[in-house]
Design an enzyme around this catalytic site. Structure first.
Site, mmCIF file in Angstrom:
data_model
loop_
_atom_site.group_PDB
_atom_site.id
_atom_site.type_symbol
_atom_site.label_atom_id
_atom_site.label_comp_id
_atom_site.label_asym_id
_atom_site.label_seq_id
_atom_site.Cartn_x
_atom_site.Cartn_y
_atom_site.Cartn_z
ATOM 1 N N CYS A 127 0.749 -1.188 0.375
ATOM 2 C CA CYS A 127 -0.169 0.275 -0.077
ATOM 3 C C CYS A 127 0.703 0.939 -0.206
ATOM 4 O O CYS A 127 1.626 1.237 1.102
ATOM 5 C CB CYS A 127 -1.071 -0.273 1.734
ATOM 6 S SG CYS A 127 -1.442 1.312 1.420
ATOM 7 N N GLY A 243 -2.684 -4.116 -13.838
ATOM 8 C CA GLY A 243 -1.986 -2.817 -13.623
ATOM 9 C C GLY A 243 -2.535 -2.078 -16.154
ATOM 10 O O GLY A 243 -2.021 -2.904 -16.075
HETATM 11 C C1 DHB Z 1 -4.716 1.997 -0.947
HETATM 12 C C2 DHB Z 1 -4.089 1.030 -0.639
HETATM 13 C C3 DHB Z 1 -3.708 0.621 -1.797
HETATM 14 O O1 DHB Z 1 -3.047 -0.775 -1.987
HETATM 15 C C4 DHB Z 1 -3.199 1.440 -3.506
HETATM 16 O O2 DHB Z 1 -2.655 0.609 -4.249
HETATM 17 C C5 DHB Z 1 -3.418 2.367 -3.235
HETATM 18 C C6 DHB Z 1 -4.541 2.510 -2.042
HETATM 19 C C7 DHB Z 1 -4.878 2.937 -0.094
HETATM 20 O O3 DHB Z 1 -6.123 2.169 0.635
HETATM 21 O O4 DHB Z 1 -5.045 4.065 0.255
#
Ligand code: DHB
Length: 316
Positions: A127, A243
């Site tokens: 993330c 992607g």
């Molecule tokens: C979030 C989490 C992710 O893995 C991502 O790729 C984009 C956003 C998030 O919750 O902010």
């Protein structure tokens, strides 16, 4: 169109991507959740979270930037409400988990591992929207492997653990090798890449969280390159390609590069039926090339020209 990824069968190779439709409820007017490959749920954390400051999304050329901050109901509500609902729909639930520490991943794994109906667990170690870049475990092969082995310990052997990798690394093969060594059953590749946009009026960052994850067609060649490199190094490892996939041909590209299945995310924002439509289009793309199953094209791009049994001439 059935495929097997890390020992689990899916009705088609096209799944939803995590984060674009929570636990799938809002997609039900547009597609049959039981007929798509799988529903990959928004990464769930231990506790409920309200996420980051707004604005959280901005459009960019051929892409989208988002900074949600892992908003969600927390694992207890997810397991009590969302997962049983998905199972009742006949969907294949792939549960995405995200933690802030090894202990959190271990605890999430223990709880998800006890829940009935989970097809696979996807571990979000990538993330981009965390306060501390040091918490992007997927950017450090050693930390990535530790998270995966802590998670693996809590999940029954017959449920695959998929590591979701970040493209924001110098050598994705090193990270892929580390997580496989740590006990991953396969790889989800790739998560968003870190980006930034400037608001034209304020000339300040457009997102409340300043930086965000870039997704959509803008990152497709980047994602495809990652899949290609990892398949070239470890052709036996199951890969789910992610992607910027928007069409059946986009999905076919990922299969040719080495993915056994794909996930469709950002595309669902303008066409919520995308995961079903892409599977239909992929079926036509395969038929056009006289392929009898998606499996037949996995990794074909790595073979020398003229050595595959697929129909060589496709009139466009
Ligand atoms: C979030 C989490 C992710 O893995 C991502 O790729 C984009 C956003 C998030 O919750 O902010």
């Amino acid at each position: 169109m059935t495929v097997e990824v890390a020992g689990v069968r899916y009705p088609t190779p096209v799944m939803t991507a995590s984060g674009c439709a929570a636990a799938g409820r809002e997609l039900t007017p547009f597609l049959d959740l039981a007929a798509i490959g799988a529903v990959v749920t928004k990464s769930v954390m231990l506790d409920a979270r309200s996420g980051r400051a707004t604005p959280r999304m901005v459009e960019t050329p051929s892409g989208m930037l988002n900074s949600i901050g892992l908003q969600g109901p927390g694992i207890d509500t997810f397991l009590a409400d969302d997962l049983p609902w998905l199972v009742k729909q006949g969907a294949q639930p792939v549960v995405s988990i995200a933690g802030g520490s090894l202990g959190e991943y271990a605890e999430l794994a223990r709880r998800v591992g006890m829940a009935p109906g989970v097809a696979a667990v996807e571990v979000n170690i990538s993330c981009p929207n965390v306060e501390n870049r040091g918490l992007v475990f997927a950017c450090d092969p050693f930390q990535a492997a530790r998270v995966i082995s802590a998670t693996r310990r809590g999940i029954p052997k017959d449920i695959p653990v998929l590591a979701k990798l970040s493209p924001d690394v110098t050598d994705i093969v090193t990270v892929a090798e580390a997580v496989m060594e740590g006990g991953a059953s396969g790889l989800s590749m790739v998560n968003t890449t870190l980006g930034l946009a400037i608001d034209p009026v304020t000339l300040r960052p457009a997102l409340g969280g300043v930086t965000g994850g870039l997704s959509g067609p803008a990152i497709r060649p980047l994602a495809l390159r990652c899949v290609w490199q990892v398949y070239a190094a470890m052709p036996e490892v199951p890969i789910i390609g992610i992607g910027g996939i928007r069409t059946g041909f986009d999905a076919l590209e990922f299969l040719a590069a080495g993915a056994s299945a794909v996930q469709v995310g950002t595309s669902t924002f303008h066409d919520p039926s995308s995961p079903a439509r892409v599977a239909d289009e992929l079926r036509s793309e395969l038929a056009l090339r006289a392929a009898v199953s998606p499996r037949e094209v996995v990794g074909v791009a790595h073979r020398p020209a003229g050595t595959s049994a697929l129909r060589a001439e496709v009139s466009m």
